[in-house]
Design a protein around this motif. Structure first.
Motif, mmCIF file in Angstrom:
data_model
loop_
_atom_site.group_PDB
_atom_site.id
_atom_site.type_symbol
_atom_site.label_atom_id
_atom_site.label_comp_id
_atom_site.label_asym_id
_atom_site.label_seq_id
_atom_site.Cartn_x
_atom_site.Cartn_y
_atom_site.Cartn_z
ATOM 1 N N THR A 1 17.317 0.137 -4.064
ATOM 2 C CA THR A 1 16.868 -0.206 -5.408
ATOM 3 C C THR A 1 15.345 -0.197 -5.432
ATOM 4 O OG1 THR A 1 18.812 -1.606 -5.768
ATOM 5 C CG2 THR A 1 16.949 -1.916 -7.256
ATOM 6 N N LEU A 2 14.765 0.668 -6.261
ATOM 7 C CA LEU A 2 13.312 0.788 -6.355
ATOM 8 C C LEU A 2 12.744 -0.288 -7.281
ATOM 9 C CD1 LEU A 2 13.107 4.683 -6.641
ATOM 10 C CD2 LEU A 2 12.828 3.272 -4.588
ATOM 11 N N SER A 3 11.438 -0.389 -7.310
ATOM 12 C CA SER A 3 10.791 -1.448 -8.091
ATOM 13 C C SER A 3 11.006 -1.274 -9.589
ATOM 14 C CB SER A 3 9.295 -1.484 -7.784
ATOM 15 O OG SER A 3 8.696 -0.229 -8.080
ATOM 16 N N ASP A 4 11.332 -0.070 -10.033
ATOM 17 C CA ASP A 4 11.592 0.145 -11.467
ATOM 18 C C ASP A 4 13.044 -0.118 -11.835
ATOM 19 O OD1 ASP A 4 12.924 2.295 -10.390
ATOM 20 O OD2 ASP A 4 11.713 3.844 -11.375
ATOM 21 N N GLY A 5 13.837 -0.563 -10.854
ATOM 22 C CA GLY A 5 15.243 -0.891 -11.114
ATOM 23 C C GLY A 5 16.208 0.246 -10.908
ATOM 24 N N SER A 6 15.729 1.440 -10.606
ATOM 25 C CA SER A 6 16.630 2.576 -10.383
ATOM 26 C C SER A 6 17.298 2.455 -9.017
ATOM 27 C CB SER A 6 15.864 3.898 -10.480
ATOM 28 O OG SER A 6 14.815 3.948 -9.536
ATOM 29 N N GLU B 1 6.486 5.757 -4.380
ATOM 30 C CA GLU B 1 6.072 4.539 -5.081
ATOM 31 C C GLU B 1 4.682 4.148 -4.635
ATOM 32 O OE1 GLU B 1 9.675 1.992 -6.804
ATOM 33 O OE2 GLU B 1 8.674 1.190 -5.054
ATOM 34 N N SER B 2 3.755 4.079 -5.567
ATOM 35 C CA SER B 2 2.380 3.622 -5.298
ATOM 36 C C SER B 2 1.766 4.348 -4.105
ATOM 37 C CB SER B 2 2.374 2.109 -5.036
ATOM 38 O OG SER B 2 2.934 1.413 -6.123
ATOM 39 N N GLY B 3 1.982 5.651 -4.040
ATOM 40 C CA GLY B 3 1.412 6.444 -2.965
ATOM 41 C C GLY B 3 2.193 6.401 -1.673
ATOM 42 N N VAL B 4 3.356 5.771 -1.679
ATOM 43 C CA VAL B 4 4.200 5.688 -0.489
ATOM 44 C C VAL B 4 5.350 6.677 -0.631
ATOM 45 C CG1 VAL B 4 5.698 4.212 0.897
ATOM 46 C CG2 VAL B 4 3.617 3.274 -0.119
ATOM 47 N N PRO C 1 -3.397 6.055 3.550
ATOM 48 C CA PRO C 1 -4.465 5.055 3.761
ATOM 49 C C PRO C 1 -5.060 4.574 2.439
ATOM 50 C CG PRO C 1 -4.778 7.011 5.151
ATOM 51 C CD PRO C 1 -3.702 7.354 4.160
ATOM 52 N N GLY C 2 -5.644 3.376 2.480
ATOM 53 C CA GLY C 2 -6.394 2.862 1.337
ATOM 54 C C GLY C 2 -5.553 2.276 0.237
ATOM 55 N N LEU C 3 -4.436 1.597 0.602
ATOM 56 C CA LEU C 3 -3.553 1.023 -0.416
ATOM 57 C C LEU C 3 -3.826 -0.465 -0.659
ATOM 58 C CD1 LEU C 3 -0.101 2.633 0.442
ATOM 59 C CD2 LEU C 3 -1.633 3.220 -1.425
ATOM 60 N N SER C 4 -4.863 -1.009 -0.065
ATOM 61 C CA SER C 4 -5.080 -2.458 -0.145
ATOM 62 C C SER C 4 -5.296 -2.947 -1.569
ATOM 63 C CB SER C 4 -6.256 -2.865 0.742
ATOM 64 O OG SER C 4 -7.426 -2.164 0.341
ATOM 65 N N HIS C 5 -5.765 -2.079 -2.461
ATOM 66 C CA HIS C 5 -6.033 -2.508 -3.832
ATOM 67 C C HIS C 5 -4.989 -1.980 -4.822
ATOM 68 C CE1 HIS C 5 -9.827 -4.079 -2.441
ATOM 69 N NE2 HIS C 5 -10.163 -2.895 -1.951
ATOM 70 N N VAL C 6 -3.945 -1.379 -4.285
ATOM 71 C CA VAL C 6 -2.900 -0.833 -5.142
ATOM 72 C C VAL C 6 -1.822 -1.897 -5.348
ATOM 73 C CG1 VAL C 6 -1.099 0.922 -5.336
ATOM 74 C CG2 VAL C 6 -3.334 1.513 -4.363
ATOM 75 N N LYS C 7 -1.381 -2.045 -6.574
ATOM 76 C CA LYS C 7 -0.290 -2.978 -6.848
ATOM 77 C C LYS C 7 1.011 -2.351 -6.367
ATOM 78 C CE LYS C 7 2.037 -5.607 -10.473
ATOM 79 N NZ LYS C 7 2.122 -5.910 -11.925
ATOM 80 N N VAL C 8 1.622 -2.984 -5.374
ATOM 81 C CA VAL C 8 2.833 -2.423 -4.782
ATOM 82 C C VAL C 8 4.062 -3.054 -5.417
ATOM 83 C CG1 VAL C 8 1.690 -1.930 -2.594
ATOM 84 C CG2 VAL C 8 2.840 -4.128 -2.906
ATOM 85 N N GLY C 9 5.143 -2.315 -5.411
ATOM 86 C CA GLY C 9 6.410 -2.820 -5.920
ATOM 87 C C GLY C 9 7.332 -3.204 -4.781
ATOM 88 N N PHE D 1 2.640 -2.804 2.795
ATOM 89 C CA PHE D 1 2.213 -4.153 3.164
ATOM 90 C C PHE D 1 0.710 -4.300 2.924
ATOM 91 C CE2 PHE D 1 6.045 -3.808 5.913
ATOM 92 C CZ PHE D 1 6.733 -4.895 5.382
ATOM 93 N N THR D 2 0.354 -5.262 2.082
ATOM 94 C CA THR D 2 -1.048 -5.576 1.826
ATOM 95 C C THR D 2 -1.226 -7.088 1.918
ATOM 96 O OG1 THR D 2 -0.672 -5.759 -0.561
ATOM 97 C CG2 THR D 2 -1.306 -3.591 0.279
ATOM 98 N N GLY D 3 -2.442 -7.551 1.927
ATOM 99 C CA GLY D 3 -2.681 -8.989 1.958
ATOM 100 C C GLY D 3 -2.684 -9.537 3.374
ATOM 101 N N LYS D 4 -2.374 -10.823 3.518
ATOM 102 C CA LYS D 4 -2.502 -11.526 4.793
ATOM 103 C C LYS D 4 -1.215 -11.578 5.610
ATOM 104 C CE LYS D 4 -6.234 -14.540 3.147
ATOM 105 N NZ LYS D 4 -6.679 -15.939 2.958
ATOM 106 N N ALA D 5 -0.078 -11.236 5.003
ATOM 107 C CA ALA D 5 1.200 -11.314 5.722
ATOM 108 C C ALA D 5 2.129 -10.199 5.259
ATOM 109 C CB ALA D 5 1.852 -12.680 5.513
ATOM 110 N N ARG D 6 3.065 -9.861 6.133
ATOM 111 C CA ARG D 6 4.093 -8.872 5.809
ATOM 112 C C ARG D 6 5.384 -9.637 5.518
ATOM 113 N NH1 ARG D 6 3.764 -5.630 11.299
ATOM 114 N NH2 ARG D 6 3.107 -7.705 12.009
ATOM 115 N N ASN D 7 5.702 -9.826 4.251
ATOM 116 C CA ASN D 7 6.820 -10.674 3.851
ATOM 117 C C ASN D 7 8.043 -9.847 3.462
ATOM 118 O OD1 ASN D 7 5.552 -13.440 3.836
ATOM 119 N ND2 ASN D 7 4.161 -12.394 2.417
ATOM 120 N N VAL D 8 9.201 -10.220 4.034
ATOM 121 C CA VAL D 8 10.473 -9.602 3.656
ATOM 122 C C VAL D 8 11.501 -10.713 3.483
ATOM 123 C CG1 VAL D 8 9.930 -7.487 4.930
ATOM 124 C CG2 VAL D 8 11.319 -9.266 6.029
ATOM 125 N N GLU D 9 12.578 -10.409 2.754
ATOM 126 C CA GLU D 9 13.648 -11.385 2.523
ATOM 127 C C GLU D 9 14.974 -10.771 2.947
ATOM 128 O OE1 GLU D 9 13.670 -12.894 -1.450
ATOM 129 O OE2 GLU D 9 11.479 -13.094 -1.536
#
Length: 399
Positions: free
Chosen positions: A136-141, A156-159, A175-183, A219-227
């Motif tokens: 399931t992608l971030s757009d719900g498809s 998705e977002s360059g991935v 490379p360079g995805l730190s400022h991209v809003k990821v889904g 993965f961006t930010g300070k941690a790699r979070n999964v559920e």
């Protein structure tokens, strides 16, 4: 070992005249991988005699071989072993997870035929699971991964998201995805499914049946979070500046780079985290935590309990095996339910029946049930997609 010794022991087993030391000797030979090839040849030769059908197939001979091992296994009280308590090589496990010749088995070793139905009546049509999952992608498809062709399946977002020929889902980030809003993406396996994912950071995840993993497309930010729901095995890519966090309904696991397994099925009693190598921190919502070392397994219900286990047996599922260690029939049937996509009903008291050993997950359900029925502790009835579990008839009638 000489051929004459094995033939003599086998003849004694068939006539029921073996002494306890002789049974122990036969058991040792049958379960020793060094003698496997030689014993296979001798065994086949011995049972290809005039009192055994000349048309018997290799599968039928294999089945009798398995019956001999079952009958010579020396068991702890209350524990039924339907596989030798020995870790065979992958090839040997495949060999000993054989097909079934029930008629020859029963007529050869037991003049009273066991109350077993033929394979077609025992759920032969219930096949094992395989590589099945829905992304399931971030757009719900939704993308059914077992139906879609290999190659790039989404971006998705360059991935780039790719399905590989060997049945993996691969995320490749530019490379360079730190400022991209990821889904966030979610991969979910149904009952009877499993799947392997390579996350954007290089972490490998094996997802067991009836499980799901939610994760960002990068993965961006300070941690790699999964559920996680259900069960998964993780081989986490090292990154000391960005810890990898796995959240389940009852706990959170923090790692920097390590191999571990989490079993968080809702129908199991607690969440089990097993460490293969490295170290992880298991933390409760109350902030109570503990650090595991290799071979440790934490069990979380309301608190954290830690014990040492055979960690390699815990992850046998990803190698295509069921591994049971003095396990209740209820726990075993829950695993079968998830892998074979079946419903289970219990009739009669089977609460004291436990099994130990190893069996292939690649076999039809009927084959696995027959191995268990050979112990004469339990029997099964198949009604459509429902398996009815009952005490063995002869045992029940004597009570």
């Amino acid at each position: 070992m000489t051929p004459e010794i094995f033939k003599s022991l086998l003849a004694g087993h068939r006539s029921g005249t073996l002494t306890v030391p002789e049974k122990q000797q036969l058991l040792s030979l049958l379960h020793h991988p060094e003698y496997r090839g030689e014993l296979e040849s001798l065994f086949t030769e011995d049972f290809s005699s005039e009192d055994f059908p000349a048309t018997a197939t290799k599968e039928e001979l294999d089945m009798i071989y398995e019956r001999v091992k079952l009958q010579t296994t020396i068991q702890e009280p209350g524990i039924i072993s339907f596989r030798p308590a020995l870790r065979w090589t992958a090839a040997a496990v495949v060999f000993f997870s054989m097909a079934f010749g029930a008629y020859y088995l029963n007529s050869k070793y037991n003049k009273t035929v066991l109350p077993l139905e033929f394979a077609g009546q025992k759920g032969e049509y219930i096949k094992p699971g395989g590589n099945k999952a829905v992304l399931t992608l971030s757009d719900g498809s939704h993308i059914a991964l077992d139906d879609v062709a290999n190659g790039e399946i989404a971006k998705e977002s360059g991935v780039q998201i790719t399905k590989t020929a060997d049945g993996r889902l691969l995320y490749t980030a530019r490379p360079g995805l730190s400022h991209v809003k990821v889904g966030y993406n979610t991969i979910a396996t149904p009952k009877g499914g499993q799947y392997r994912i390579a996350l954007p950071d290089g972490t490998m995840v094996w997802l067991n049946a009836a499980s799901s993993l939610k994760y960002p497309s990068a993965f961006t930010g300070k941690a790699r979070n999964v559920e996680l729901t259900g069960e998964a095995y993780f081989e986490v890519a090292k990154n000391k500046h960005m810890p990898f966090m796995v959240k389940t309904s009852k706990q959170e696991v923090e790692v920097l780079g390590t191999h571990f397994n989490i079993n968080a099925y809702e129908d199991e009693n607690g969440v089990k985290t097993t460490l293969i190598e490295g170290s992880v921190k298991v933390k409760l919502p109350s902030n109570k935590s503990t650090v595991l070392k290799p071979g440790d397994q934490s069990d979380v219900l309301t608190d954290i309990k830690v014990s040492q286990v055979d960690a390699s047996s815990v992850i046998d599922w990803k190698q295509g095996l069921f591994w049971f260690n003095d396990e209740s029939i209820f726990s075993i049937m829950r695993q079968f339910s998830r892998w074979y996509n079946i419903d289970v009903e219990y009739r009669g008291d089977v609460s004291n029946i436990r099994f130990g050993g190893q069996v292939s997950r690649m076999k039809n359900l009927s084959q696995v049930l027959r191995i268990m029925e050979l112990t004469k502790s339990i029997q099964f009835k198949v009604e459509g997609n429902k398996i009815i579990v009952m005490p063995y008839a002869e045992m029940a009638s004597k009570q």
